[in-house]
Design an enzyme around this catalytic site. Structure first.
Site, short mmCIF file in Angstrom:
data_model
loop_
_atom_site.label_atom_id
_atom_site.label_comp_id
_atom_site.label_asym_id
_atom_site.label_seq_id
_atom_site.Cartn_x
_atom_site.Cartn_y
_atom_site.Cartn_z
N LYS A 133 -3.67 3.96 -6.19
CA LYS A 133 -3.69 4.01 -4.84
C LYS A 133 -4.19 5.61 -4.39
CE LYS A 133 -1.35 2.15 -0.55
NZ LYS A 133 -1.85 0.95 -0.75
N SER A 187 -6.47 3.02 0.78
CA SER A 187 -5.84 2.54 2.31
C SER A 187 -6.98 2.44 3.13
CB SER A 187 -4.79 3.61 2.65
OG SER A 187 -4.10 3.09 3.94
N CYS A 188 -6.49 1.37 4.15
CA CYS A 188 -7.24 1.36 5.40
C CYS A 188 -7.48 2.49 5.97
CB CYS A 188 -6.82 0.26 6.00
SG CYS A 188 -5.13 0.28 6.44
N GLN A 208 -10.02 -6.50 1.97
CA GLN A 208 -8.82 -6.91 2.50
C GLN A 208 -8.97 -7.30 3.90
OE1 GLN A 208 -5.93 -3.67 2.49
NE2 GLN A 208 -7.39 -2.04 3.18
N HIS A 260 -6.81 -10.09 0.27
CA HIS A 260 -5.59 -9.43 0.48
C HIS A 260 -4.62 -10.17 1.43
CE1 HIS A 260 -3.32 -6.42 2.56
NE2 HIS A 260 -3.40 -5.52 1.80
N GLN A 274 -2.52 -0.96 -9.33
CA GLN A 274 -3.33 -0.26 -8.24
C GLN A 274 -3.39 1.29 -8.14
OE1 GLN A 274 -4.22 0.58 -3.49
NE2 GLN A 274 -2.73 -1.13 -3.96
N ASP A 318 -1.63 -9.67 -1.31
CA ASP A 318 -0.70 -8.61 -1.15
C ASP A 318 0.24 -9.28 -0.27
OD1 ASP A 318 0.92 -6.54 -0.89
OD2 ASP A 318 -0.86 -5.17 -0.65
N ASP A 330 1.94 -2.00 -6.71
CA ASP A 330 1.51 -1.02 -5.75
C ASP A 330 2.68 -0.02 -5.55
OD1 ASP A 330 0.78 0.52 -3.47
OD2 ASP A 330 0.17 -1.18 -2.31
N GLU A 390 0.04 -9.04 -5.70
CA GLU A 390 0.07 -7.63 -5.42
C GLU A 390 1.57 -7.58 -4.98
OE1 GLU A 390 -1.40 -3.67 -3.69
OE2 GLU A 390 -2.71 -5.20 -3.90
#
Length: 417
Positions: free
Chosen positions: A328, A357-358, A171, A193, A326, A235, A304, A270
């Protein structure tokens, strides 16, 4: 195998926690900072540095194995747990979770998770707690058995040792053009992303977004190595629905127009829209999927928001309310549930994408790789952070090391056999 002690250490997530509702409402950016007042409860500002909490299990030989707890970037949105508060989580873990860990046989992974994650005061433990503790327990079992975490999962779920690598998805964050170039030069499997999370980035009628899609496809041909042909994954954080309305037919029509601009590419979209509840999301996403399938479109809908826990994932998969789900990881909770979720998707012939997640850490990312490879997910997220290089290195190298060990193990078994 019993646990002698439990350690807790505060830490940092690799990115930031963001108030999605405030951003959707039009909060402007000044450099890296979002201006204005937060909307989502518990946010003191729209953008906050991500925090984490590490949990260490002291084993019988005094070695320590770790797992990391944290929330996701858009905490408190789309039915997710509220903003991660390290102090509150530390207190709950010390009072409730640590005594359970000291009382559990850590050699049996699924049984240990089930015992430690029993409800507290008639409520499920925070999913961040499940996530971090399940990582530490998985590492404990792997160390005891002198196996990889992936092999533990294969044994617990009666799966064959995997042989196939799992495609990696990167992403871009807001540094779209630079990071897209990085992804193409590194031949990332799935990109970019795009972080299309505001009206400015989506554009009037989606024009800005469509121009970005075209640019990404063109750029892969300009600077990509011969034969490079990635899946394009965008996304849009519900902005198709926000901008053109929540009618499934109109959303499907718009997605088909996107596909038409970049023929020959598989396009993942997404979170095309947020219909306000899990049930409404399921019903309307299923309609969009059905319309796209009837047209033999190369577009795939990825869910998501409002598909968080294993129970949510089961509902979406059984209704075929997405082409790709996804999973997550911090929102699912226990890594055991992530493994269950991948297998559930496969059972229902829906794609399984082990995301996250980032805001995560190197430890949680590496553990996620083992789940992804063991269950043979369809793709996995390069994490943590938004810088591409670091995340792609952490996830890609862990996968390559794991496959090298599994190949050696397989060769040894064939020799013995």
């Amino acid at each position: 195998m019993h646990i002698k002690d439990v350690l807790l250490a505060p830490g940092n997530g690799a990115f930031f926690y963001d108030d999605q509702a405030a951003i959707r409402a039009g909060a402007s950016q000044d450099g890296f900072v979002y201006m204005g007042e937060p909307v989502t409860p518990d946010f003191e500002s729209i953008r906050l540095p991500a925090s984490s909490l590490s949990l260490g299990l002291v084993l019988a030989d005094d070695s320590v194995v770790w797992g990391d707890m944290m929330g996701v970037q858009y905490s408190g949105a789309g039915g997710r747990d509220s903003l991660f508060d390290a102090n509150q989580i530390c207190d709950l873990t010390s009072r409730v979770v640590a005594p359970r860990l000291l009382d559990v046989d850590a050699s049996r992974y699924l049984e240990a998770c089930a015992h430690v994650f029993e409800p507290h005061e008639h409520k499920r433990l925070p999913l961040a707690v499940e996530y971090g503790v399940s990582q530490a327990l998985l590492r404990a079992v792997a160390q005891l058995r002198r196996k990889t975490m992936a092999e533990v999962i294969c044994a617990e779920f009666n799966l064959p040792l995997p042989t196939r690598r799992v495609p990696i998805y990167c992403q871009s964050g807001d540094a779209r053009e630079i990071n897209v170039d990085k992804m193409i030069l590194k031949a990332v499997d799935v990109l970019p992303h795009g972080l299309i999370n505001s009206r400015q980035k989506f554009g009037d009628g989606g024009q800005t977004f469509m121009e970005f899609v075209t640019w990404v496809a063109t750029r892969t041909r300009q600077i990509g190595r011969p034969g490079y042909h990635p899946v394009l994954h965008f996304d849009v954080y519900g902005w198709i629905g926000q901008e053109i309305g929540l009618e499934p037919q109109r959303i499907a029509d718009f997605i088909c127009r996107i596909v038409d601009t970049v023929p020959g590419f598989t396009i993942n979209i997404e979170s095309p829209a947020d219909f306000g509840s899990t049930q409404a999301q399921i019903e309307n996403y299923a309609k969009i999927v059905s319309i796209l399938d009837s047209r033999d479109s190369s577009a795939r809908i990825v869910v998501d928001e409002r598909c968080n826990t294993l129970d949510d994932i089961r509902l979406f998969a059984e209704a075929r309310a997405a082409h790709l789900i996804q999973i997550k990881t911090p929102d699912v909770g226990s890594l055991a549930d992530t493994a269950h979720a991948v297998l559930l998707c496969k059972e229902n012939k829906v794609g399984a994408y082990v995301g996250g997640s980032c805001t995560e850490t190197d430890l949680s990312a590496q553990a996620s790789v083992h789940i992804s490879v063991a269950t043979q997910a369809d793709m996995m997220l390069a994490k943590p952070g938004m810088g591409v290089d670091e995340a792609f290195s952490i996830v890609g190298n862990e996968q390559n090391r794991l496959l090298a060990m599994l190949n050696r193990r397989r060769a040894q078994e064939e020799t013995i056999g």
